[in-house]
Design a protein around this motif. Structure first.
Motif, mmCIF file in Angstrom:
data_model
loop_
_atom_site.group_PDB
_atom_site.id
_atom_site.type_symbol
_atom_site.label_atom_id
_atom_site.label_comp_id
_atom_site.label_asym_id
_atom_site.label_seq_id
_atom_site.Cartn_x
_atom_site.Cartn_y
_atom_site.Cartn_z
ATOM 1 N N GLY A 295 -6.274 -17.597 -3.676
ATOM 2 C CA GLY A 295 -7.524 -18.468 -3.282
ATOM 3 C C GLY A 295 -8.547 -18.816 -4.254
ATOM 4 N N PRO A 296 -9.078 -19.970 -4.206
ATOM 5 C CA PRO A 296 -10.215 -20.398 -5.252
ATOM 6 C C PRO A 296 -11.456 -19.805 -4.974
ATOM 7 N N LYS A 297 -11.579 -19.165 -3.606
ATOM 8 C CA LYS A 297 -12.890 -18.388 -3.571
ATOM 9 C C LYS A 297 -12.628 -17.005 -3.542
ATOM 10 N N GLY A 298 -11.446 -16.354 -3.819
ATOM 11 C CA GLY A 298 -11.279 -14.987 -3.934
ATOM 12 C C GLY A 298 -11.340 -14.455 -5.404
ATOM 13 N N GLN A 299 -10.359 -13.405 -5.516
ATOM 14 C CA GLN A 299 -10.077 -12.854 -6.788
ATOM 15 C C GLN A 299 -9.758 -13.790 -7.842
ATOM 16 N N GLU B 121 -10.892 -16.810 -8.309
ATOM 17 C CA GLU B 121 -11.683 -18.129 -8.561
ATOM 18 C C GLU B 121 -11.884 -18.533 -9.947
ATOM 19 N N ASP B 122 -12.083 -17.616 -11.055
ATOM 20 C CA ASP B 122 -12.147 -17.927 -12.289
ATOM 21 C C ASP B 122 -10.802 -18.657 -12.825
ATOM 22 N N SER C 10 -13.302 -30.445 -5.923
ATOM 23 C CA SER C 10 -14.271 -29.843 -6.672
ATOM 24 C C SER C 10 -15.155 -31.141 -7.148
ATOM 25 N N SER D 144 -10.331 -22.075 -11.580
ATOM 26 C CA SER D 144 -11.294 -23.125 -12.368
ATOM 27 C C SER D 144 -10.950 -23.361 -13.817
ATOM 28 N N GLN E 288 -7.271 -29.522 -5.189
ATOM 29 C CA GLN E 288 -8.455 -28.590 -5.344
ATOM 30 C C GLN E 288 -9.505 -29.597 -6.421
#
Length: 167
Positions: A98-102, A104-105, A130, A108, A126
């Motif tokens: 997931g993009p908001k979990g582990q 995220e970087d 964004s 991105s 995504q």
């Protein structure tokens, strides 16, 4: 009584130096070595074979150990920068994390360093999301800034005396 090795920077560096080749990294994964994830990050920068690196990064991302998985996320982001692409398995695992979990970087990094036309569908969505969120945030910020400016200006104008003073 068992003698546990000290976890000093020197002993950690010695243990990590023993994990250099892809075969040694596989063996480190098999025995649950905590330095396997760090060795995968180093492999991204030292190996030019995309498939060899991709399989180890994916294995790190699938690890049950949080730290190894975290290092796998770092390796995935680095792999995005070094190779400019990822394997379908890595894309799938980053999506699962997931993009908001582990992840995220690395997500991105994928959205930044891989061309839009080469992204899988979920990553394209995504990227669009964004971009829209960034546009809305900028617009909202400019509206808030304009409101603040107007409020300060009105306060200054309202605070001035209205006629000639001292007659």
């Amino acid at each position: 009584m068992t003698d546990l090795p000290e976890d000093t920077p020197e002993s950690a560096a010695r243990r990590l130096d023993k994990i250099r080749t892809p075969a040694e990294i596989d063996a480190a994964f098999d025995r649950g070595d905590p330095y396997a994830g760090t060795a995968v990050i180093r492999l991204v920068f030292s190996c030019e074979d995309f498939d060899v690196v991709a399989s180890r990064v994916e294995r790190a991302l699938r690890s049950a150990d949080f730290t190894t998985r975290e290092r796998g996320c770092t390796a995935a982001g680095d792999m995005t920068r070094v190779f400019g692409r990822l394997s379908p398995g890595i894309y799938r695992r980053l999506r699962e994390l997931g993009p908001k979990g582990q992840a995220e970087d690395p997500v991105s990094d994928v959205l930044t360093f891989i061309p839009f036309r080469e992204l899988p569908r979920w990553f394209k969505l995504q990227k669009i999301r964004s971009t829209v969120m960034r546009f809305c945030y900028r617009r909202w910020s400019s509206i808030v800034d304009a409101g603040d400016f107007t409020a300060r200006l009105a306060k200054r104008v309202a605070g001035r005396p209205r006629g000639r003073a001292g007659g």
